[in-house]
Design a protein around this motif. Structure first.
Motif, PDB file in Angstrom:
ATOM      1  N   UNK A  92      -5.061  -3.435  -4.176  1.00 48.83           N
ATOM      2  CA  UNK A  92      -5.250  -3.035  -5.164  1.00 48.83           C
ATOM      3  C   UNK A  92      -4.174  -2.720  -6.303  1.00 48.83           C
ATOM      4  N   UNK A  93      -3.308  -2.102  -5.653  1.00 55.30           N
ATOM      5  CA  UNK A  93      -1.856  -1.819  -6.635  1.00 55.30           C
ATOM      6  C   UNK A  93      -1.419  -3.365  -6.924  1.00 55.30           C
TER       7      UNK A  93
ATOM      8  N   UNK B 237      -7.705   4.854  -9.643  1.00 54.78           N
ATOM      9  CA  UNK B 237      -6.410   5.017 -10.442  1.00 54.78           C
ATOM     10  C   UNK B 237      -5.618   6.223  -9.825  1.00 54.78           C
ATOM     11  N   UNK B 238      -6.314   7.282  -9.662  1.00 54.48           N
ATOM     12  CA  UNK B 238      -5.612   8.492  -9.174  1.00 54.48           C
ATOM     13  C   UNK B 238      -4.633   7.913  -7.940  1.00 54.48           C
ATOM     14  N   UNK B 239      -5.356   7.267  -7.000  1.00 55.75           N
ATOM     15  CA  UNK B 239      -4.581   6.834  -5.599  1.00 55.75           C
ATOM     16  C   UNK B 239      -3.314   6.182  -6.066  1.00 55.75           C
ATOM     17  N   UNK B 240      -3.743   4.854  -6.720  1.00 54.36           N
ATOM     18  CA  UNK B 240      -2.996   4.135  -7.084  1.00 54.36           C
ATOM     19  C   UNK B 240      -1.724   4.545  -7.827  1.00 54.36           C
ATOM     20  N   UNK B 241      -1.919   5.345  -8.867  1.00 52.41           N
ATOM     21  CA  UNK B 241      -0.946   5.630  -9.522  1.00 52.41           C
ATOM     22  C   UNK B 241       0.020   6.774  -8.857  1.00 52.41           C
ATOM     23  N   UNK B 242      -0.435   7.509  -7.637  1.00 54.91           N
ATOM     24  CA  UNK B 242       0.200   8.260  -6.781  1.00 54.91           C
ATOM     25  C   UNK B 242       1.175   7.489  -5.908  1.00 54.91           C
TER      26      UNK B 242
ATOM     27  N   UNK C  28       2.320   4.238  -6.779  1.00 55.63           N
ATOM     28  CA  UNK C  28       3.251   3.751  -7.577  1.00 55.63           C
ATOM     29  C   UNK C  28       4.343   4.427  -7.907  1.00 55.63           C
ATOM     30  N   UNK C  29       3.839   5.836  -7.954  1.00 56.80           N
ATOM     31  CA  UNK C  29       4.998   6.800  -8.349  1.00 56.80           C
ATOM     32  C   UNK C  29       5.899   7.480  -7.377  1.00 56.80           C
TER      33      UNK C  29
END
Length: 667
Positions: A481-482, A613-618, A620-621
């Motif tokens: 997904x990312x 999006x919560x998981x993906x942003x976590x 990525x950051x």
């Protein structure tokens, strides 16, 4: 007087011609048997010196075709002549054998004669026909040339014999003639003496004006002679004489012919006499004889000269192109072949389809409907066990000895052995999973494993999740997904199966909801599901056709799913701009006990533990730190996505219900 003998054309086919014919068959003709224009070349006759006798041995009266023959703009090399022809390729050997060769030959000879009578077209005199059948699986070519030439009745005769030009022309005239004919001699030409002891030349269609005031004994008809035989001029002379007798019958009962072979010493001149002119078209001859000296086709077998790997590669492509020609002309095979596939799992899922012996690997590259994908990487952490060969066709008994070979590497090696054209690589790698804590001493190794997996995702276009546990799909789901990859998920239970594609992270199509992933239908975070699992729960399935259909859709990974519950035929009519392979469903759920399959659409869930999006942003950051917490900490993913609050709200709702004791006693 002696009857004139003519040296018939002998075909000389360059290997490049067969390679180009293969390309034309595959990419242009396909299943069509339409005629294709062709260009051949011939040059002056040549001889070679016999080492034993020292005598000059004439070579054949050759006419050559090569890879460039399919280009209508082809320019011949110096001192060569082009001949225009047609190629007719047949789709089967039976069609080739049963073709009405007489009708094809007569049609071409009629066209040549009509060009002579109606247009006085000299260029038509050297036309030819080639019929072929290309067996591209064996790289064997059947072919037969025809060079139509008109047979004079009565036959042409020659006074005395052929002589060198010195007997008729002076040295100055011969020098002048050689200068005018080099380096691009015309196929046919006229020669007359000039006042300064040189000669003048002109095209044959200027016969009447060029020879208007020239005595017949000073008129010379010339042609570039592909024959090197002392007493047998080349095949083009037959049609030149037929042309002269038909167009200028009164002036050509006797003609002096110059067979120009590049220089005066090799050339020949003879005075020929013809009979009365027949108003009807003369009969024509010209089918080439085979190597046995009989009228029949020849065979060019290039397989022994070719790399067997290339033959296998072309055979795989041919099967796909046959399917495209007959069923799906708009199918983009190159796009499929260039898709780089990553298979996570090299067990039953990676090799067998749930109900038959077509596997992901076989469907991608081999099999009755292999899609010809060339780049495949397999990832697995296991070794081949004694239970594997009977269920997984890329393994055999020897792979199980001494603890077993690594599954991924053994499968890739066997795939390369079966099909050398595939770029198959095996990677032994254990994928970290939520619910399976990482010991402190193994964190660096786990970090390296995650980095390897991330690099593999970057290097591939499509990822198959073919593992045998629910939690092993979590990390690949997040990475897919990312990174915006096509992710195909497959799972098989005891009597049911699931095949689905994960939705893209963002969908630019207005009004289209984002499709969900494997975890979007669950409100339970992935955890350890292996420890207490029975053997009947460790099986999987494939999703190759879904990948190919998705690749063919113009929107690719963003392709919308067809709404459920509607007639598939109506949906296909609405989605005219979709995949040429039909609908691209989101999920296919099958029930083996009922022999039933259902197409299901599942929307993305904003609290999904895999693609939200919560998981993906976590990820990525925070990178590996976030993953490590997901592997080690029970409840981390629930707290991250808000599922823990959902659980709490559910508990509160249940507690708020006023349950009456004995309420069900009346039932």
């Amino acid at each position: 007087m002696t009857v004139v003998q003519f040296a018939q054309f002998s075909s000389l086919v360059q290997p490049t011609f067969w390679h180009e014919l293969s390309r034309v068959k595959l990419d242009v003709l396909r299943l069509s048997d339409d005629s294709v224009p062709l260009t051949a070349t011939y040059s002056t006759g040549r001889t070679i010196k016999d080492r034993n006798t020292g005598q000059d041995v004439p070579l054949g009266c050759n006419i050559s075709v090569g890879g460039e023959s399919f280009s209508e703009d082809y320019s011949p090399p110096p001192n060569s002549i082009t001949a225009r022809g047609v190629l007719k390729n047949y789709n089967t050997i039976e069609e080739f054998k049963n073709a009405d060769k007489r009708a094809l030959f007569n049609k071409l000879s009629d066209e040549i004669w009509d060009s002579i009578i109606q247009n006085h077209d000299v260029a038509a005199l050297t036309r030819f026909l080639l019929i072929t059948f290309a067996d591209l699986k064996k790289y064997k070519f059947y072919y037969w040339f025809a060079f139509p030439a008109f047979a004079a009745q009565p036959l042409w005769e020659i006074d005395d014999d052929w002589t060198t030009p010195e007997a008729h022309l002076s040295q100055d005239q011969l020098t002048s003639l050689a200068e005018q004919l080099s380096p691009t001699p015309p196929p046919f030409f006229l020669v007359r003496p000039a006042q300064d002891n040189t000669v003048e030349t002109a095209p044959v269609n200027e016969f009447s004006t060029f020879f208007a005031d020239v005595p017949q004994q000073s008129q010379t008809i010339g042609f570039l002679d592909p024959s090197a035989q002392a007493s047998a001029p080349g095949w083009p002379l037959r049609n030149l004489l037929a042309y002269l007798r038909a167009v200028h019958p009164e002036a050509t009962q006797t003609v002096r012919v110059l067979c120009w072979r590049g220089d005066a010493a090799s050339s020949r001149i003879g005075v020929l006499r013809g009979g009365p002119v027949d108003a009807d078209k003369p009969s024509a001859v010209g089918w080439e004889k085979n190597v046995q000296g009989k009228l029949g086709a020849r065979v060019a077998d290039l397989a022994p000269m070719m790399d067997p790997k290339r033959l296998a590669d072309q055979a795989v492509d041919l099967n796909l192109k046959l399917m495209r020609w007959r069923i799906l002309p708009s199918l983009d095979l190159d796009k499929i072949a260039q898709t780089r596939c990553l298979l996570l799992g090299a067990g039953t899922l990676g090799m067998l389809r749930c109900a038959n012996a077509h596997g992901t690997l076989f469907l991608l590259t081999l099999g009755d409907q292999g899609w010809g994908i060339r780049k495949i990487t397999l990832v697995d952490s296991g070794r081949v066990s004694f239970s594997n060969p009977v269920r997984q066709p890329l393994f055999e008994f020897d792979d199980c000895i001494d603890g077993g070979k690594p599954k991924a590497e053994a499968a890739a090696a066997r795939l390369r052995k079966i099909f050398p054209g595939v770029d198959a690589e095996g990677v032994t790698l254990s994928i970290p999973m939520p619910g399976h804590p990482i010991p402190p001493g193994s964190e660096e190794q786990t970090k390296r494993s995650v980095k390897v997996l991330e690099d593999l995702f970057d290097a591939h276009d499509a990822v198959f999740l073919l593992m045998d546990s629910r939690e092993s799909r979590w990390l690949p789901t997040v990475l897919g997904a990312a990174k915006g990859k096509i992710v195909l998920n497959a799972a098989l239970g005891f009597d049911s199966y699931l095949v689905m594609r994960h939705g893209a992270r963002e969908n630019p199509a207005d009004g289209t909801r984002r499709l969900g992933c494997y975890y979007c239908n669950d409100i339970v975070a992935p955890a350890d599901s292996i420890t207490d699992r029975t053997l009947d729960q460790m099986c999987t399935a494939t999703a190759v056709e879904l990948l190919v259909s998705l690749i063919q859709h113009p929107s690719g990974v963003q392709a919308p799913a067809p709404p459920p519950g509607q007639d598939p035929q109506q949906l296909q009519e609405v989605d005219q701009g979709g995949s040429v392979l039909g609908l691209v469903p989101h999920q296919l759920r099958g029930f083996l006990a009922q022999f039933r399959s259902m197409a299901i659409v599942g929307a993305a869930y904003d609290r999904c533990t895999g693609c939200s999006e919560t998981v993906l942003k976590a990820y990525e950051t925070q990178g590996f730190a976030m993953m490590l917490r997901a592997f080690n900490e029970t409840g981390f993913l629930e707290a991250l996505t808000g599922l823990d609050k959902l659980y709490a709200e559910g508990e509160q709702a249940l507690e708020a219900v006023d349950w009456e004791e004995g309420a069900d006693e009346d039932f």
